[in-house]
Enzyme design. Structure first.
Site, PDB file in Angstrom:
ATOM      1  N   GLU A  45      32.531  38.908  50.512  1.00  0.00           N
ATOM      2  CA  GLU A  45      32.874  39.964  51.460  1.00  0.00           C
ATOM      3  C   GLU A  45      31.668  40.596  52.150  1.00  0.00           C
ATOM      4  O   GLU A  45      31.385  41.793  51.965  1.00  0.00           O
ATOM      5  CB  GLU A  45      33.696  41.044  50.756  1.00  0.00           C
ATOM      6  CG  GLU A  45      34.982  40.530  50.129  1.00  0.00           C
ATOM      7  CD  GLU A  45      35.905  41.663  49.669  1.00  0.00           C
ATOM      8  OE1 GLU A  45      35.502  42.834  49.734  1.00  0.00           O
ATOM      9  OE2 GLU A  45      37.042  41.365  49.258  1.00  0.00           O
TER      10      GLU A  45
ATOM     11  N   GLU B 220      40.524  36.354  45.837  1.00  0.00           N
ATOM     12  CA  GLU B 220      40.929  37.639  45.257  1.00  0.00           C
ATOM     13  C   GLU B 220      42.256  38.066  45.841  1.00  0.00           C
ATOM     14  O   GLU B 220      42.477  37.983  47.055  1.00  0.00           O
ATOM     15  CB  GLU B 220      39.930  38.769  45.587  1.00  0.00           C
ATOM     16  CG  GLU B 220      38.658  38.725  44.819  1.00  0.00           C
ATOM     17  CD  GLU B 220      37.722  39.888  45.173  1.00  0.00           C
ATOM     18  OE1 GLU B 220      38.221  40.958  45.581  1.00  0.00           O
ATOM     19  OE2 GLU B 220      36.513  39.697  45.047  1.00  0.00           O
TER      20      GLU B 220
HETATM   21  C1  FCB Z   1      37.323  43.693  46.868  1.00  0.00           C
HETATM   22  C2  FCB Z   1      36.086  43.446  46.049  1.00  0.00           C
HETATM   23  C3  FCB Z   1      36.305  43.525  44.566  1.00  0.00           C
HETATM   24  C4  FCB Z   1      37.270  44.616  44.189  1.00  0.00           C
HETATM   25  C5  FCB Z   1      38.525  44.524  45.005  1.00  0.00           C
HETATM   26  C6  FCB Z   1      39.570  45.541  44.658  1.00  0.00           C
HETATM   27  O1  FCB Z   1      36.983  44.186  48.130  1.00  0.00           O
HETATM   28  O2  FCB Z   1      35.532  42.199  46.356  1.00  0.00           O
HETATM   29  O3  FCB Z   1      35.060  43.671  43.938  1.00  0.00           O
HETATM   30  O4  FCB Z   1      36.663  45.844  44.324  1.00  0.00           O
HETATM   31  O5  FCB Z   1      38.217  44.642  46.365  1.00  0.00           O
END
Ligand code: FCB
Length: 498
Positions: free
Chosen positions: A185, A395
């Site tokens: 990210e 994620e």
């Molecule tokens: C993302 C991050 C991770 C976590 C989630 C909820 O943006 O990569 O580390 O904080 O959100």
């Protein structure tokens, strides 16, 4: 890849919202869970590790809720063997973790600390010993403080330092880690770190944020080169982006323009240089008054940034609903914080007038709206725009106000429903032709949620931070059954107790 029957996926979209038949995933689909170094490891000052920008930030009063820090976190550094055993019990096929740069290269330059590398070697060996595929991210936001002291991501040299570090980690782990991700990210690193300041290093300078974005892109490209020079041919390289699924509040030209702008500075600022070797003309125009792009982007940079990658990691939690803030003065308190923490400064350089809204309906404990179609739409967009590029959901997950019952259980049906809905969306994207290789739940266990400290629990496994006891939540057992069977049950709760 074996085709997924599209009739079952079609029928998953019935008016009731419930999938009427179990959804089988393609053979070899990767089921994992994800974490990040600073959020779980602790051992902040052990074995030669030096502070990262997140150590400094979290130790600065007022930056993190309740003054929480990652000093101890989930103490994973000392408990990794037990944690890997836990993963194995949950039938995880893969584990996505990140490497702490300042544990491996404390000053951000020069020779590696072997004890730091040894920790990751041992972790990887433990995973492999239990048949769990390691997926390593080189950078999940924890820049060595020494590099921030000389400009951090606003200076070009940091990209060079990152490539050197990538070569070190690739050399140490490349023989046993089949998937490497350069950055997690970079939007957050650049625009929350240097724009709105809600993340480390906490700067609030639009020019710095845009420079950081370019240097992160360059760092990625150079790291891909350094990894390719050390990794076996079969190893895969990738980057993980938190792509924003942007929805305009209305179809007025002003709102559509707001959506275009946020797509430029939220998505295409990374997608285009990395995958197509250019910066979008509209982004350059929107931000021309803030940064001298001609001086920033040097000859040869775009060729380096667009080195081929094998896979694109996609992180998705919630869609992004926008309007032109000048015509919708009622823009919510999300106007400037993008859900990661409040700030008087915008993380959207050149588009500060865009307002952000909370869609009506269900939300998680982060006040992020629950909308699985956003994940489907994102996966289909990448599939349409880059049909040759496989994706992996690196994620996805949700925070809820979990608590341990007197009987010692954590019952989290909302998380099960959230993950069920998003997995059905992944399945539908597969059925519609998207080449999605795997899904990683965020997160394996409760951890340090950045500016929210320990107040937000995203884990499948509950962590009692006073004792470091791990208690798999009901959702962990549910997800374990899905991973084991490679099948999503038709209704969320069915696999719950297996
Ligand atoms: C993302 C991050 C991770 C976590 C989630 C909820 O943006 O990569 O580390 O904080 O959100």
């Amino acid at each position: 890849m074996t085709a997924v029957r599209s009739e079952s996926a079609e029928s998953a979209e019935t008016a009731t919202g419930a999938a009427p038949a179990p959804l089988r995933f393609p053979p070899g689909f990767i089921w994992g869970a994800a974490t990040a170094a600073y959020q779980i490891e602790g051992a902040a000052a052990e074995d030669g590790r030096t502070p990262s920008i997140w150590d400094t930030f979290s130790h600065t009063p007022g930056r993190v809720l309740n003054g929480d820090t990652g000093d101890i976190a989930a103490d994973h550094y000392h408990r990794f063997r037990d944690d890997v055993a836990l993963m194995s019990g949950l039938h995880l096929g893969a584990y996505r973790f990140s490497v702490s740069w300042s544990r491996v290269q404390p000053t951000g330059r020069g020779p590696a600390v072997q004890r730091g590398l040894d920790f990751y070697r041992q972790l990887v060996d433990e995973l492999l010993g239990r048949g769990i595929t390691p997926v390593a991210t080189l950078y999940h936001w924890d820049l060595p403080q020494e590099l921030e002291n000389v400009g951090g991501w606003t200076v070009r040299d940091t990209a060079e330092r990152f490539a050197e570090y990538a070569g070190i980690v690739g050399g140490a782990l490349g023989d046993r880690v089949p998937y490497f991700t350069t950055l997690n990210e970079p939007w957050c690193s650049a625009f929350l770190g240097y724009g709105s300041g809600v993340h480390a290093p906490g700067r609030t300078d639009p020019e710095a944020a845009l420079k950081a974005a370019h240097h992160l892109n360059l760092a990625h490209g150079r790291a891909v080169g350094a990894l390719r020079a050390t990794l076996p041919a079969a190893a895969q390289t990738s980057i993980t982006l938190n792509l924003h699924q942007i929805r305009p509040l209305s179809a007025t030209p002003a709102d559509l323009d707001a959506a275009r702008r946020i797509d430029a500075v939220g998505n295409r600022v990374f997608l285009d240089p990395i995958l197509s070797g250019n910066y979008p003309a509209d982004l350059l125009a929107d931000t021309a008054h803030l940064v001298d792009w001609e001086a920033l982007v040097r000859d040869g940079d775009l060729a380096e940034i667009s080195r081929p990658i094998d896979l694109l990691g996609v992180n998705y939690y919630t869609p992004t609903l926008v309007s032109d803030g000048r015509t919708h003065a009622e823009g919510t308190d999300l106007a400037r914080n993008d859900g990661h923490g409040a700030s008087a400064y915008s993380p959207w350089p050149g588009s500060e007038h865009v307002a952000f809204h909370l869609a009506p309906g269900e939300t998680t404990a982060m006040r992020w709206s629950v909308d699985a179609t956003g994940l489907y739409d994102l996966l289909m967009r990448i599939s349409r725009e880059h049909p040759e590029l496989p994706t992996m959901v690196t994620e996805n997950g949700a925070a809820y106000d979990d608590y341990l019952s007197p009987e010692g259980a954590v019952n989290d049906p909302q998380r099960i429903a959230y993950v069920h809905g998003h997995l059905a969306a992944v399945h539908r994207a597969l059925a519609d032709g998207a080449d999605v290789r795997g899904y990683f739940l965020w997160s394996l266990m409760d951890n340090f949620e950045w500016a929210y400290g320990y107040s937000k629990r995203f884990g499948a496994v509950y962590v009692d931070f006073s004792t470091q006891r791990r208690i798999p939540k009901r959702s962990a057992h549910w997800y374990a059954a899905v991973a084991r069977d490679n099948v999503l049950p038709d209704v969320p709760e069915e696999a719950g107790t297996s």
